[in-house]
Design an enzyme around this catalytic site. Structure first.
Site: not given
Length: 321
Positions: A119, A177, A197
């Site tokens: 991304e 990130h 996560r």
């Protein structure tokens, strides 16, 4: 029949979301804690629907099945078939997102029958001292990482980047990130909703429950090497296309528009996505004009031969495959 396609934005409530998508980008959402506006999506259960014109009400995946290469381009259709390869979003982080990462294509296919998730982020606005987490502060390994995580010191192993409007980042799969509080950004990514996560700031929801972490899944997907190339270096000139990201997954350019720029698209062999990340615009296609206001997104089918953008002064992201 094909023409510039606008889609109904899809709202995503997030515990870290705010009101900027409505207040700044004029999204037709209601309530608070709206963290994401999915502008262009083929994710199952969240497929974008055309908002205007003769194809109003049609879903994106329906259009690909009908128009095939005329919509997405011959090379894109050959590579992806009826699967739309990217997901386009605007994100408002009123609070810090969790520290997370995404698996690469092979692992995502094996585990989830999904694309991976490379991304990029373009920062549209940022509060003073707003920052991102982007990778580790040093080279590490699985054992050291697990020790930091177990002892509650994972924050000390992370790399923090202060940000301002216009900063751009490319986030490869495996990179830990997080988007920090006070950041509004545009996101272009592979079509995937797979997130692992690893840390969520020890916070709990209104019911007193912590969000699920994906500690074990993440271990086999993390890139433990410190990288210094996440931030994109670029320059912009008026009415020129400036490259931000050129990857196997998507290509993104930024255009600083002053009055008008004309772009021929026949050489792309790809659809074009335009995102208005600063200022209001108007686009012209085959003599017809369409408004492209700040915070909006449009899909230009591959069969169109070109377009122009008019604005007093603006910035537009242009995405192709």
């Amino acid at each position: 029949m094909l023409y510039p396609l606008f889609f109904r934005p899809i709202s995503k409530k997030r515990l870290w979301g705010g009101r900027k998508l409505m207040d700044f980008l004029n999204k037709p959402f209601h309530g608070n804690e709206i963290g994401e506006s999915w502008e262009l999506s083929a994710v199952s259960g969240d497929v974008s629907v055309v908002s205007d014109g003769p194809l109003k009400g049609k879903q994106l995946n329906e259009l690909i099945e009908i128009y095939k290469a005329d919509l997405v381009g011959k090379s894109v259709y050959k590579r992806f078939g009826n699967d739309f390869p990217i997901l386009i979003k605007y994100i408002d982080a009123q609070k810090d997102l969790s520290v997370q990462l995404h698996p690469h294509d092979h692992l995502a296919k094996e585990r989830h029958n999904s694309f991976g998730k490379n991304e990029m982020w373009y920062i549209m606005d940022a509060d003073p001292k707003a920052q991102l987490i982007m990778g580790f502060s040093k080279d590490t390994d699985k054992n050291e990482y697990q020790s930091y995580l177990k002892n509650g010191h994972i924050e000390d192993l992370l790399h923090y980047d202060g940000v301002k409007r216009g900063d751009t980042f490319f986030i490869r799969t495996g990179t830990v990130h997080s988007i920090g509080a006070g950041i509004l950004l545009a996101e272009i990514q592979q079509t995937s909703d797979i997130t692992y996560r690893i840390f969520d700031w020890n916070r709990k929801d209104k019911g007193g429950n912590a969000r699920e972490l994906h500690t074990e899944l993440a271990l086999g997907a993390i890139d433990f090497v410190k990288r210094n190339d996440h931030k994109v270096t670029y320059t912009v000139e008026s009415n020129q296309r400036s490259l931000l990201v050129d990857s196997p997954y998507f290509k993104t350019e930024i255009i600083k528009v002053e009055r008008e720029i004309r772009i021929q698209t026949t050489q792309f062999d790809s659809f074009v996505v335009l995102m208005a990340v600063q200022g209001d615009n108007q686009i012209s296609v085959n003599g017809t004009k369409y408004a492209l206001p700040f915070g909006s997104t449009v899909l230009l089918p591959a069969c169109l031969t070109g377009f122009s953008i008019q604005a007093e002064q603006s910035k537009v992201l242009m995405v192709t495959i």
